[in-house]
Scaffold this motif. Sequence first.
Motif, short mmCIF file in Angstrom:
data_model
loop_
_atom_site.label_atom_id
_atom_site.label_comp_id
_atom_site.label_asym_id
_atom_site.label_seq_id
_atom_site.Cartn_x
_atom_site.Cartn_y
_atom_site.Cartn_z
N PHE A 49 0.84 -1.20 0.00
CA PHE A 49 0.00 0.00 0.00
C PHE A 49 0.88 1.25 0.00
O PHE A 49 1.91 1.31 0.69
CB PHE A 49 -0.92 0.02 1.22
CG PHE A 49 -1.78 1.25 1.29
CD1 PHE A 49 -1.42 2.33 2.10
CD2 PHE A 49 -2.95 1.34 0.55
CE1 PHE A 49 -2.21 3.47 2.16
CE2 PHE A 49 -3.74 2.48 0.60
CZ PHE A 49 -3.37 3.55 1.40
N SER A 50 0.45 2.27 -0.76
CA SER A 50 1.16 3.54 -0.80
C SER A 50 0.16 4.65 -1.11
O SER A 50 -0.99 4.40 -1.48
CB SER A 50 2.30 3.52 -1.84
OG SER A 50 1.77 3.27 -3.14
N MET A 51 0.62 5.90 -0.94
CA MET A 51 -0.21 7.08 -1.20
C MET A 51 0.51 8.00 -2.16
O MET A 51 1.73 8.16 -2.10
CB MET A 51 -0.50 7.82 0.10
CG MET A 51 -1.37 7.09 1.09
SD MET A 51 -3.12 6.99 0.58
CE MET A 51 -3.57 8.71 0.52
N ALA A 52 -0.24 8.62 -3.07
CA ALA A 52 0.26 9.66 -3.95
C ALA A 52 -0.74 10.81 -3.88
O ALA A 52 -1.76 10.80 -4.58
CB ALA A 52 0.43 9.17 -5.38
N GLY A 53 -0.48 11.77 -3.02
CA GLY A 53 -1.46 12.81 -2.78
C GLY A 53 -2.68 12.23 -2.10
O GLY A 53 -2.59 11.62 -1.03
N GLU A 54 -3.85 12.41 -2.74
CA GLU A 54 -5.10 11.86 -2.19
C GLU A 54 -5.41 10.47 -2.73
O GLU A 54 -6.43 9.89 -2.37
CB GLU A 54 -6.27 12.80 -2.52
CG GLU A 54 -6.14 14.19 -1.90
CD GLU A 54 -7.32 15.07 -2.23
OE1 GLU A 54 -8.15 14.66 -3.07
OE2 GLU A 54 -7.42 16.16 -1.65
N ILE A 55 -4.56 9.95 -3.58
CA ILE A 55 -4.80 8.65 -4.22
C ILE A 55 -4.14 7.55 -3.42
O ILE A 55 -2.92 7.58 -3.19
CB ILE A 55 -4.29 8.63 -5.67
CG1 ILE A 55 -4.89 9.78 -6.48
CG2 ILE A 55 -4.60 7.29 -6.33
CD1 ILE A 55 -6.39 9.71 -6.60
N GLY A 56 -4.92 6.59 -2.96
CA GLY A 56 -4.38 5.40 -2.34
C GLY A 56 -4.17 4.31 -3.37
O GLY A 56 -4.94 4.19 -4.33
N MET A 57 -3.14 3.50 -3.18
CA MET A 57 -2.80 2.49 -4.17
C MET A 57 -2.36 1.20 -3.49
O MET A 57 -1.68 1.25 -2.45
CB MET A 57 -1.67 2.98 -5.09
CG MET A 57 -2.02 4.23 -5.88
SD MET A 57 -0.59 4.83 -6.83
CE MET A 57 0.46 5.42 -5.49
N VAL A 58 -2.72 0.08 -4.08
CA VAL A 58 -2.22 -1.22 -3.68
C VAL A 58 -1.64 -1.88 -4.93
O VAL A 58 -2.34 -2.02 -5.94
CB VAL A 58 -3.32 -2.11 -3.07
CG1 VAL A 58 -2.75 -3.48 -2.69
CG2 VAL A 58 -3.93 -1.45 -1.84
N SER A 59 -0.38 -2.27 -4.87
CA SER A 59 0.28 -2.89 -6.02
C SER A 59 0.74 -4.30 -5.64
O SER A 59 1.14 -4.55 -4.50
CB SER A 59 1.47 -2.04 -6.47
OG SER A 59 2.41 -1.89 -5.41
N TRP A 60 0.69 -5.19 -6.61
CA TRP A 60 1.18 -6.57 -6.44
C TRP A 60 1.38 -7.18 -7.82
O TRP A 60 0.94 -6.63 -8.83
CB TRP A 60 0.21 -7.40 -5.61
CG TRP A 60 -1.06 -7.80 -6.32
CD1 TRP A 60 -1.32 -8.97 -6.95
CD2 TRP A 60 -2.24 -7.00 -6.48
NE1 TRP A 60 -2.58 -8.97 -7.49
CE2 TRP A 60 -3.18 -7.77 -7.20
CE3 TRP A 60 -2.61 -5.71 -6.07
CZ2 TRP A 60 -4.44 -7.29 -7.55
CZ3 TRP A 60 -3.87 -5.24 -6.42
CH2 TRP A 60 -4.77 -6.03 -7.14
N SER A 61 2.05 -8.34 -7.85
CA SER A 61 2.30 -9.04 -9.11
C SER A 61 2.03 -10.52 -8.91
O SER A 61 2.39 -11.10 -7.88
CB SER A 61 3.74 -8.85 -9.59
OG SER A 61 4.03 -7.48 -9.80
N GLU A 62 1.41 -11.13 -9.91
CA GLU A 62 1.13 -12.57 -9.88
C GLU A 62 0.80 -13.05 -11.28
O GLU A 62 0.26 -12.30 -12.10
CB GLU A 62 -0.07 -12.87 -8.96
CG GLU A 62 -1.36 -12.20 -9.38
CD GLU A 62 -2.56 -12.65 -8.56
OE1 GLU A 62 -2.67 -13.86 -8.31
OE2 GLU A 62 -3.36 -11.78 -8.17
#
Length: 205
Positions: A105-118
């Motif tokens: 999980f990370s934040m860019a300003g007001e945007i929350g993000m969840v990144s993963w690979s599979e």
Amino acid sequence: PKQTARLPSSWQDDVARTQSLLTRSSLEVGLNSQGNRDLIAFELAQAIGPSLKVPNLDPQGLKLVRGQLLQYRGKPLGQILYLGTRGAPVALYAMPSETNAEPEFSMAGEIGMVSWSEGGISYLLAAQADEDFLVRTAEKIRHEPLDEIPPPPPPSPPSVSQPATPPTTESGVTSALPDSPSTAPTVSAPSVIAPTSPAPPPPLD
């Protein structure tokens, strides 16, 4: 998931980065695929990979709206957009990857993000939403089974209706006039009844 912070950027930088994601293919995705999960998955999987997931997020209150193909540094980047009953869109991005990674999980300003690979695909779930919602939604996507999506059937040729054949005269020339009756109507003359002559008077004695 791990958390990382990002430095804020200007709106010009954000717009420029968004513009760099667009390609000609972004505008060539057929309109008939918009909102159709099977068609979106079929079209994006052709460019990104057969293990691409286009999840059904109806249980999370998110309706699939559209999907399009972008690019990032020359690689295909799929964008799948969802809308809830209120709030900003939720976007799932996907591109080819050669590694596997756990959710972060990370934040860019007001945007929350969840990144993963599979499965040879790298995903990024992004929205103006809190961490708990994004993490739970990402876990739902990760554990959703991959659908076996058949290719769409070829379009059927348009049906052409044959015009009705107009009547043909003895000379072989077609006529648009309605058929004339084969036999003219018979007009019966009124019957005439001759007057009856009165009987002669009896003879006088």
